[in-house]
Design a protein around this motif. Structure first.
Motif, PDB file in Angstrom:
ATOM      1  N   ALA A 127       0.819  -1.207   0.000  1.00 22.72           N
ATOM      2  CA  ALA A 127       0.000   0.000   0.000  1.00 22.72           C
ATOM      3  C   ALA A 127       0.855   1.261   0.000  1.00 22.72           C
ATOM      4  O   ALA A 127       0.532   2.251  -0.669  1.00 22.72           O
ATOM      5  N   GLU A 128       1.965   1.241   0.719  1.00 23.49           N
ATOM      6  CA  GLU A 128       2.797   2.442   0.857  1.00 23.49           C
ATOM      7  C   GLU A 128       3.683   2.692  -0.353  1.00 23.49           C
ATOM      8  O   GLU A 128       3.880   3.838  -0.760  1.00 23.49           O
ATOM      9  N   TYR A 222      18.849   2.652   0.777  1.00 24.79           N
ATOM     10  CA  TYR A 222      17.472   2.193   0.610  1.00 24.79           C
ATOM     11  C   TYR A 222      16.898   1.433   1.803  1.00 24.79           C
ATOM     12  O   TYR A 222      15.680   1.260   1.875  1.00 24.79           O
ATOM     13  N   ALA A 223      17.728   0.961   2.714  1.00 24.06           N
ATOM     14  CA  ALA A 223      17.216   0.215   3.860  1.00 24.06           C
ATOM     15  C   ALA A 223      16.483   1.157   4.803  1.00 24.06           C
ATOM     16  O   ALA A 223      16.937   2.277   5.049  1.00 24.06           O
ATOM     17  N   ILE A 224      15.342   0.690   5.320  1.00 28.28           N
ATOM     18  CA  ILE A 224      14.524   1.539   6.179  1.00 28.28           C
ATOM     19  C   ILE A 224      14.096   0.785   7.434  1.00 28.28           C
ATOM     20  O   ILE A 224      14.060  -0.452   7.465  1.00 28.28           O
ATOM     21  N   ASP A 225      13.757   1.551   8.453  1.00 27.70           N
ATOM     22  CA  ASP A 225      13.276   1.009   9.726  1.00 27.70           C
ATOM     23  C   ASP A 225      11.762   0.847   9.627  1.00 27.70           C
ATOM     24  O   ASP A 225      11.005   1.668  10.112  1.00 27.70           O
ATOM     25  N   PHE A 226      11.320  -0.248   9.029  1.00 25.77           N
ATOM     26  CA  PHE A 226       9.894  -0.427   8.750  1.00 25.77           C
ATOM     27  C   PHE A 226       9.122  -0.951   9.958  1.00 25.77           C
ATOM     28  O   PHE A 226       7.892  -0.924   9.961  1.00 25.77           O
ATOM     29  N   ASP A 227       9.835  -1.449  10.977  1.00 22.61           N
ATOM     30  CA  ASP A 227       9.147  -1.865  12.195  1.00 22.61           C
ATOM     31  C   ASP A 227       9.209  -0.799  13.284  1.00 22.61           C
ATOM     32  O   ASP A 227       8.721  -0.997  14.401  1.00 22.61           O
ATOM     33  N   ASN A 247      11.093  -0.310  -0.834  1.00 18.61           N
ATOM     34  CA  ASN A 247      11.669   1.026  -1.007  1.00 18.61           C
ATOM     35  C   ASN A 247      12.712   1.033  -2.129  1.00 18.61           C
ATOM     36  O   ASN A 247      12.804   1.999  -2.899  1.00 18.61           O
ATOM     37  N   TYR A 248      13.483  -0.027  -2.242  1.00 16.26           N
ATOM     38  CA  TYR A 248      14.487  -0.146  -3.305  1.00 16.26           C
ATOM     39  C   TYR A 248      13.824  -0.070  -4.675  1.00 16.26           C
ATOM     40  O   TYR A 248      14.237   0.714  -5.548  1.00 16.26           O
ATOM     41  N   PHE A 249      12.785  -0.880  -4.872  1.00 21.38           N
ATOM     42  CA  PHE A 249      12.122  -0.881  -6.171  1.00 21.38           C
ATOM     43  C   PHE A 249      11.452   0.453  -6.460  1.00 21.38           C
ATOM     44  O   PHE A 249      11.485   0.948  -7.596  1.00 21.38           O
ATOM     45  N   LYS A 250      10.851   1.041  -5.455  1.00 17.57           N
ATOM     46  CA  LYS A 250      10.221   2.340  -5.651  1.00 17.57           C
ATOM     47  C   LYS A 250      11.260   3.381  -6.056  1.00 17.57           C
ATOM     48  O   LYS A 250      11.024   4.204  -6.961  1.00 17.57           O
TER      49      LYS A 250
END
Length: 359
Positions: A127-128, A222-227, A247-250
């Motif tokens: 969704a994001e 590209y790495a994110i703190d998704f939790d 996030n990488y693909f986006k």
């Protein structure tokens, strides 16, 4: 079944059949030759590596002694050199065999469990970022079998080796050397910021890390703190892994709702295969131009408003397979610059998704 060992003394009491014994020449004692172990080489003895360490410390404002110590303690990794050495010329590519390595029951079942365990997180990422959950699941499955195989090599050893001893026989040796020197810089900078011991990280022979096998530069960008726990963890946080892949693909231009590829067949009377294959996997042809050169599209493909690439997948002497790749197919290849890899990721994700729905 229990194995029984035979001592040398017991072996001496065994009796051979007479005919066999008569046919044998007298036994000769030969010394046992064992392969000599190659002595370890540490990059503290490599002048270019130490010069690089000093320059890196200056540019990144890092402690020079710390940078020299990290690179100096890195050990040359022969597995890394073997891993990037091109295969002998003439070895045919085989899409059918490549596909079979990944689209198989064990990997599909593991993907099903991963999807079920992380269903809400996958839905949130889709969704994001607009990236399908199936694609995220496909990447993680192809890369590491959902965390089962994340690599056993010291990342610092692998990247340092390829930064200073990349095989000269490789056709892109200069570019790859520059790439791995940048990755070494990114790795040490990342570890310094996070307070991580660079020697503690394990990954692939090329230095890729975690469930998504991110190189240090990809981790940094590209790495994110998704939790939302205050740190980025691509080894033990499935949420961070899922969010980071999306996030990488986006970041590379994924377009929500666009298919990755369509079926294609050929009109022999108008086929200009050389021209269609010339751009490789870079989408270069609109629908009309694509079909004018003999590539026949049907159904939804005719409504595609973007560009196509004719993607060829060789089958080791058998007729090649072809698909019409869109801009989103090209985006998938930015994760690994291979059409074989991209289609395996796509098809694994789709197979896992189908397995979630009872027939």
């Amino acid at each position: 079944m229990q194995r029984r060992s035979i001592t040398l003394a017991a072996l001496a009491t065994l009796t051979l059949p007479a005919a066999f014994a008569q046919a044998q020449p007298p036994a000769k004692q030969r010394p046992i030759r064992r392969p000599e172990a190659r002595p370890a080489f540490f990059y503290g003895d490599h002048p270019a590596a130490m010069a690089f360490a000093d320059d890196l410390a200056t540019r990144r404002q890092l402690d020079p002694a710390w940078v020299r110590a990290q690179i100096g303690q890195a050990q040359r990794l022969e597995a890394a050199i073997r891993g990037v050495t091109p295969p002998p010329r003439g070895v045919p590519k085989n899409w059918a065999a490549y596909r079979a390595r990944f689209i198989e029951p064990t990997r599909i079942a593991a993907g099903q469990r991963f999807w079920q365990d992380n269903r809400e997180t996958l839905a949130r990422a889709e969704a994001e970022f607009g990236v399908p959950a199936s694609l995220i699941v496909g990447v993680i499955g192809v890369e590491t079998l959902y965390g089962r195989h994340t690599g056993t090599h010291k990342v610092l050893d692998a990247i340092t080796t390829l930064a200073f001893d990349f095989p000269a026989s490789h056709p892109r040796a200069a570019a790859r050397t520059a790439f791995f020197r940048d990755e070494l810089e990114q790795l040490l900078s990342l570890c310094q910021r996070n307070g991580t011991d660079p020697h503690s990280l394990l990954g692939s022979f090329a230095g890729a890390m975690g469930l998504p096998q991110f190189m240090p530069s990809s981790w940094a960008r590209y790495a994110i703190d998704f939790d939302a726990d205050g740190k980025v963890d691509l080894f033990d946080s499935p949420a961070d892994v899922i969010g980071s892949v999306a996030n990488y693909f986006k970041a590379f231009g994924w377009q929500s709702g666009m298919p990755t590829h369509f079926p294609v067949r050929f009109d022999p009377a108008t086929l200009d295969l050389d021209t269609l294959l010339a751009p490789d996997i870079l989408p270069s042809f609109g629908v009309a131009d694509f079909q004018a050169k003999g590539a026949v599209l049907e159904g939804a493909a005719l409504q595609h408003t973007g560009k196509f690439a004719l993607v060829e997948l060789e089958n080791a002497g058998a007729p090649s397979s072809y698909v019409a790749g869109t801009e989103n197919f090209y985006v998938v290849t930015r994760y690994n610059w291979s059409s074989y890899y991209a289609l395996a990721v796509i098809e694994l994700g789709e197979a896992v998704k189908r397995s979630l729905t009872p027939p």
